[in-house]
Design a protein around this motif. Structure first.
Motif, mmCIF file in Angstrom:
data_model
loop_
_atom_site.group_PDB
_atom_site.id
_atom_site.type_symbol
_atom_site.label_atom_id
_atom_site.label_comp_id
_atom_site.label_asym_id
_atom_site.label_seq_id
_atom_site.Cartn_x
_atom_site.Cartn_y
_atom_site.Cartn_z
ATOM 1 N N THR A 1 0.848 -1.192 0.000
ATOM 2 C CA THR A 1 0.000 0.000 0.000
ATOM 3 C C THR A 1 0.878 1.234 0.000
ATOM 4 O OG1 THR A 1 -0.102 0.058 2.428
ATOM 5 C CG2 THR A 1 -1.832 -1.170 1.283
ATOM 6 N N GLN A 2 0.311 2.362 -0.419
ATOM 7 C CA GLN A 2 0.997 3.642 -0.344
ATOM 8 C C GLN A 2 0.814 4.220 1.058
ATOM 9 O OE1 GLN A 2 -0.796 5.814 -3.519
ATOM 10 N NE2 GLN A 2 0.317 4.714 -5.132
ATOM 11 N N PRO A 3 1.800 4.962 1.559
ATOM 12 C CA PRO A 3 1.682 5.463 2.942
ATOM 13 C C PRO A 3 0.590 6.508 3.110
ATOM 14 C CG PRO A 3 3.634 6.346 1.860
ATOM 15 C CD PRO A 3 3.090 5.300 0.947
ATOM 16 N N PHE A 4 0.323 7.316 2.075
ATOM 17 C CA PHE A 4 -0.667 8.378 2.174
ATOM 18 C C PHE A 4 -1.754 8.153 1.120
ATOM 19 C CE2 PHE A 4 3.270 10.895 3.410
ATOM 20 C CZ PHE A 4 3.091 10.647 4.764
ATOM 21 N N THR A 5 -2.999 8.165 1.548
ATOM 22 C CA THR A 5 -4.129 8.001 0.635
ATOM 23 C C THR A 5 -5.176 9.054 0.950
ATOM 24 O OG1 THR A 5 -5.162 6.393 2.132
ATOM 25 C CG2 THR A 5 -3.763 5.516 0.364
ATOM 26 N N GLY A 6 -6.054 9.309 0.006
ATOM 27 C CA GLY A 6 -7.124 10.272 0.206
ATOM 28 C C GLY A 6 -8.042 10.290 -0.986
ATOM 29 N N GLU A 7 -9.220 10.884 -0.811
ATOM 30 C CA GLU A 7 -10.186 10.952 -1.892
ATOM 31 C C GLU A 7 -9.816 12.011 -2.919
ATOM 32 O OE1 GLU A 7 -14.040 11.537 -0.272
ATOM 33 O OE2 GLU A 7 -14.101 9.590 0.766
ATOM 34 N N GLN A 8 -9.107 13.061 -2.490
ATOM 35 C CA GLN A 8 -8.713 14.139 -3.378
ATOM 36 C C GLN A 8 -7.194 14.224 -3.441
ATOM 37 O OE1 GLN A 8 -10.808 15.822 -5.216
ATOM 38 N NE2 GLN A 8 -12.611 14.823 -4.282
ATOM 39 N N PRO A 9 -6.626 14.589 -4.605
ATOM 40 C CA PRO A 9 -5.164 14.716 -4.704
ATOM 41 C C PRO A 9 -4.576 15.686 -3.694
ATOM 42 C CG PRO A 9 -6.148 14.728 -6.895
ATOM 43 C CD PRO A 9 -7.280 14.790 -5.904
ATOM 44 N N MET A 10 -5.293 16.772 -3.398
ATOM 45 C CA MET A 10 -4.761 17.743 -2.446
ATOM 46 C C MET A 10 -4.640 17.160 -1.055
ATOM 47 S SD MET A 10 -3.789 20.253 -4.077
ATOM 48 C CE MET A 10 -3.340 21.151 -2.603
ATOM 49 N N GLN A 11 -5.514 16.209 -0.694
ATOM 50 C CA GLN A 11 -5.376 15.554 0.611
ATOM 51 C C GLN A 11 -4.067 14.782 0.696
ATOM 52 O OE1 GLN A 11 -8.927 13.199 0.749
ATOM 53 N NE2 GLN A 11 -10.228 14.872 1.462
ATOM 54 N N ILE A 12 -3.734 14.087 -0.386
ATOM 55 C CA ILE A 12 -2.478 13.328 -0.401
ATOM 56 C C ILE A 12 -1.291 14.276 -0.373
ATOM 57 C CG2 ILE A 12 -1.135 11.628 -1.690
ATOM 58 C CD1 ILE A 12 -3.735 10.608 -2.889
ATOM 59 N N ALA A 13 -1.347 15.345 -1.167
ATOM 60 C CA ALA A 13 -0.255 16.315 -1.198
ATOM 61 C C ALA A 13 -0.047 16.938 0.176
ATOM 62 C CB ALA A 13 -0.545 17.393 -2.241
ATOM 63 N N TYR A 14 -1.143 17.240 0.895
ATOM 64 C CA TYR A 14 -1.032 17.832 2.226
ATOM 65 C C TYR A 14 -0.315 16.885 3.190
ATOM 66 C CZ TYR A 14 -2.372 20.074 6.612
ATOM 67 O OH TYR A 14 -2.327 20.677 7.833
ATOM 68 N N GLN A 15 -0.613 15.578 3.100
ATOM 69 C CA GLN A 15 0.050 14.610 3.976
ATOM 70 C C GLN A 15 1.539 14.531 3.670
ATOM 71 O OE1 GLN A 15 -2.357 10.852 4.773
ATOM 72 N NE2 GLN A 15 -3.542 11.741 3.074
ATOM 73 N N HIS A 16 1.899 14.581 2.393
ATOM 74 C CA HIS A 16 3.320 14.576 2.039
ATOM 75 C C HIS A 16 4.040 15.772 2.674
ATOM 76 C CE1 HIS A 16 3.819 11.209 -0.696
ATOM 77 N NE2 HIS A 16 2.693 11.520 -1.303
ATOM 78 N N ALA A 17 3.391 16.909 2.691
ATOM 79 C CA ALA A 17 4.041 18.126 3.165
ATOM 80 C C ALA A 17 4.078 18.228 4.681
ATOM 81 C CB ALA A 17 3.328 19.356 2.571
ATOM 82 N N HIS A 18 3.155 17.548 5.408
ATOM 83 C CA HIS A 18 3.048 17.784 6.841
ATOM 84 C C HIS A 18 3.110 16.526 7.696
ATOM 85 C CE1 HIS A 18 1.096 21.308 4.914
ATOM 86 N NE2 HIS A 18 1.654 21.991 5.904
ATOM 87 N N SER A 19 3.203 15.346 7.116
ATOM 88 C CA SER A 19 3.183 14.114 7.907
ATOM 89 C C SER A 19 4.439 13.301 7.640
ATOM 90 C CB SER A 19 1.939 13.263 7.577
ATOM 91 O OG SER A 19 0.756 13.985 7.822
ATOM 92 N N GLU A 20 4.843 12.505 8.651
ATOM 93 C CA GLU A 20 5.962 11.587 8.499
ATOM 94 C C GLU A 20 5.467 10.277 7.894
ATOM 95 O OE1 GLU A 20 9.036 12.146 9.003
ATOM 96 O OE2 GLU A 20 8.987 14.086 10.042
ATOM 97 N N VAL A 21 6.280 9.703 7.026
ATOM 98 C CA VAL A 21 5.935 8.404 6.448
ATOM 99 C C VAL A 21 6.032 7.337 7.542
ATOM 100 C CG1 VAL A 21 6.604 6.644 4.772
ATOM 101 C CG2 VAL A 21 6.705 9.066 4.160
ATOM 102 N N PRO A 22 5.001 6.529 7.773
ATOM 103 C CA PRO A 22 5.071 5.517 8.843
ATOM 104 C C PRO A 22 6.095 4.440 8.521
ATOM 105 C CG PRO A 22 3.111 5.198 7.504
ATOM 106 C CD PRO A 22 3.714 6.496 7.046
ATOM 107 N N MET A 23 6.535 3.744 9.552
ATOM 108 C CA MET A 23 7.505 2.673 9.361
ATOM 109 C C MET A 23 6.810 1.451 8.770
ATOM 110 S SD MET A 23 9.937 2.949 12.749
ATOM 111 C CE MET A 23 8.571 2.862 13.878
ATOM 112 N N PRO A 24 7.432 0.772 7.800
ATOM 113 C CA PRO A 24 6.787 -0.399 7.187
ATOM 114 C C PRO A 24 6.557 -1.550 8.160
ATOM 115 C CG PRO A 24 9.046 -0.138 6.408
ATOM 116 C CD PRO A 24 8.714 1.102 7.158
ATOM 117 N N SER A 25 7.326 -1.601 9.262
ATOM 118 C CA SER A 25 7.133 -2.693 10.219
ATOM 119 C C SER A 25 5.772 -2.628 10.903
ATOM 120 C CB SER A 25 8.246 -2.654 11.278
ATOM 121 O OG SER A 25 8.219 -1.429 11.982
ATOM 122 N N LEU A 26 5.093 -1.469 10.833
ATOM 123 C CA LEU A 26 3.747 -1.374 11.395
ATOM 124 C C LEU A 26 2.727 -2.091 10.521
ATOM 125 C CD1 LEU A 26 3.773 2.398 12.461
ATOM 126 C CD2 LEU A 26 4.209 0.389 13.888
#
Length: 651
Positions: free
Chosen positions: A213-238
């Motif tokens: 799976t991709q780390p960031f998902t959303g219904e709108q492209p801007m939701q995904i872009a916002y997560q890229h800019a403000h959120s840390e990518v989770p660790m794959p071990s989770l």
């Protein structure tokens, strides 16, 4: 009659060199076709820009930028670019053709990849990306769709459609380019991209390979872009238990929101992945965002005894009492006999004891020899022979091996001689002597091995036969010959014995049939009907008068051929064709306008399809009458012929 292709480019030849065969894929900027390079006789992939984008200078410039960027690169893990050009308003790019699937296709099949697959693909992609970064080229569109997994095992990175040479930073202008799921924070917020932006996209792709799976998902492209800019990518071990702390560290390191915290380029990331794949320690100079501690774990329990641990530690150990301790009490041996009789009796006793000991040893040796002989002769230690089971049913083969007190491990292998599903061979080979209980690998035949199909279309018949044999297949027969723009005896299609087209792979030693070109149909337009009939007969075609026709023509003299009509598609030698022959220009009779007013005479000739003229000025035409025409009335001439009206003026 076969239906015409829906894509007008299929069957077309670009710059008289690249013959378009079929469409491979269609993207946002261009369509990719499978084509044959007629000059070098090889299959290539041709990328043609969409017609509606060709007039846009920005799109055209970006498309040509891909050619310049990719042409500067030469690496085993990058798709090669051969040529670029324009033809009939079309801008195209010629690339290496790879029978393959994309990494996206593999993820759809498996959901997620194993750690071994992830590391192997990552090492190949980073190797190619490192070559681009060394040439100061940023890919800017790194995603699974652009990673090609070739049928022969090669892994290549392609589609430099958004690539651009960089000095320090590269901006996107007013619009963000690339797939939103893989855009780095600096691309989202500032529109700036450099080599570290590619590293961020690769980190997202690495996470997706491990977890599916991709780390960031959303219904709108801007939701995904916002997560890229403000959120840390989770660790794959989770998401998956297969991810080790090193995998977590690599994902966190490559997907840091600050570019300076990531690897500076693909070369540095490649060193980390290569170390993980080979089991070596990760590079000491690499930047770290997680601290997992160092050193190897110590065992929870020790195989050393307490005495050994104390001794190794330098401590003093007190051993338990020993029968040989000098402080222990030992009884004194009996005194030797003092008389001759006592000494003789003692000697007899010693010899008797020695005899009993020797006899006991002899019995033990006999028993031991018998036991060893039984063990290796008929017991568990005896060796048995691997039976010959090639060509038998699997159940019977397995039973024959187990009857020899051997274990069976079933595997699969290709075989030209043994039908699929039956036993093909054993490892070790039949006739080999083995200890009882040894495991024998029993191979179940899968039939002939699948081998890659070479490029055959476009070759001459002799070259096609050689290529078929070189690739491990068998030439069958020429099943069809048809007229085509290709030269005579050129291969138009390669088919199975059932008439189906060959895929990317085909069972070895299988038969391949060919469809050949009879050459182009002779061009008989403009020659006489007799000459056309002779030329077509020499080419193996039959001229059928029932298929022929006649037509007037202002451009062709009477008796010359206007066109060729066919009754079949495709046209084969022996088929019937028809000729359309010119009757020459159509003639019309000049009407008699004598006695008519001059203007009425002119209108009459105009309505008859002629071009009337007169020397009488327009102001006097109402007083003039027609007395005749030149050419004269009743004569037949072509429509549009100038007819001069003779007239007189009555005052």
């Amino acid at each position: 009659m076969t239906a015409p292709p829906t894509d007008p480019l299929i069957g077309h030849t670009l710059d008289e060199r690249y013959a378009i065969r079929s469409r491979i894929a269609r993207g946002g900027m261009a369509t990719v076709y499978l084509a044959t390079d007629l000059r070098l006789e090889r299959r290539v992939a041709v990328k043609v820009m969409h017609d509606h984008l060709a007039e846009d200078e920005n799109f055209t410039r970006r498309f040509e930028q891909e050619a310049r960027s990719a042409a500067r690169l030469s690496h085993p893990n990058l798709v090669n670019v051969f040529d670029q050009g324009h033809d009939a308003g079309r801008t195209y790019l010629v690339m290496e053709y790879l029978p393959s699937i994309t990494l996206r296709d593999l993820l759809k099949q498996q959901q997620r990849l194993t750690t071994e697959q992830t590391l192997e693909i990552s090492e190949a992609v980073l190797s190619g990306l490192a070559a681009a970064h060394r040439a100061d080229i940023v890919h800017r569109d790194l995603k699974p769709e652009n990673v090609m997994l070739a049928d022969d095992g090669r892994i290549k990175l392609g589609d430099f459609g958004l690539a651009r040479a960089v000095s320090a930073n590269t901006t996107t202008g007013q619009a963000l380019l690339g797939t939103i799921a893989y855009l780095s924070p600096e691309l989202v917020t500032r529109g700036v991209a450099d080599a570290r932006s590619d590293i961020y996209a690769f980190g997202i792709m690495f996470y997706e390979m491990l977890t599916g799976t991709q780390p960031f998902t959303g219904e709108q492209p801007m939701q995904i872009a916002y997560q890229h800019a403000h959120s840390e990518v989770p660790m794959p071990s989770l998401k998956t238990a297969d991810a080790t702390p090193e995998f977590d560290e690599f994902v966190r390191w490559t997907t840091q929101r600050e570019p300076d915290a990531r690897p500076r380029d693909a070369e540095e990331a490649l060193d980390f992945v290569s170390a993980m794949r080979t089991g070596q320690s990760v590079p000491a100079g690499a930047t770290r965002v997680l601290d997992f501690g160092g050193g190897s774990p110590t065992p929870s329990t020790s195989v050393l005894s307490d005495v050994q641990r104390d001794a190794l530690a330098g401590g003093t150990t007190v051993l338990p009492d020993s029968p040989f301790d000098t402080d222990s009490h030992v009884e004194a041996p009996p005194e030797e006999p003092v008389t001759a009789i006592d000494r003789a009796a003692a000697g007899v006793q010693r010899r008797a004891r020695r005899g009993r000991v020797l006899a006991l040893l002899l019995v033990l040796l006999v028993v031991l020899a018998g036991g060893i002989g039984w063990w290796f002769g008929q017991g568990p230690g005896s060796q048995v022979m691997v039976p010959d089971v090639a060509g038998t049913e699997m159940t019977a083969a397995q039973a024959a091996i187990e009857q020899q007190h051997l274990l069976v491990d079933v595997t699969e292998c290709a075989s030209l001689t043994v039908p699929a599903g039956k036993a093909a061979s054993t490892d070790p080979k039949s006739g080999t002597r083995l200890d009882r209980g040894t495991t024998v690998s029993l191979c179940q035949s899968t039939g002939p091995a699948l081998k890659p199909v070479p490029t055959i279309v476009g070759l001459s018949l002799d070259d096609a036969k050689s290529e078929i044999e070189r690739a491990g297949f068998t030439f069958g027969e020429v099943t069809d010959t048809r007229f085509d723009d290709a030269g005579a005896d050129t291969v138009l299609a390669a088919l199975t014995p059932e008439g189906d087209e060959l895929g990317a792979q085909y069972p070895e030693q299988s038969s391949i049939n060919l469809v050949l070109s009879a050459g182009p149909i002779p061009n008989v337009v403009g020659v006489s009907a007799d000459e056309a009939t002779a030329a077509l007969s020499d080419a193996g075609l039959t001229v059928d008068p029932d298929l022929g026709s006649e037509a007037y023509s202002s451009d062709a003299s009477k008796g010359t051929v206007l066109s060729l009509s066919t009754s079949t598609d495709p046209v084969r030698p022996g088929d019937a064709v028809g000729l359309q022959v010119s009757l020459g220009p159509e003639l019309f009779e000049i009407p008699d306008v004598s006695g008519l007013g001059l203007q009425e005479a002119m209108d009459t000739l105009t309505a008859a399809g002629f071009s009337p003229s007169t020397l009488v000025p327009e102001a006097l035409r109402g007083l003039a009458k027609a007395t005749g025409t030149d050419p004269a009335a009743g004569k037949q001439v072509e429509a549009g012929t100038e007819i001069r009206i003779k007239s007189t003026i009555s005052l």
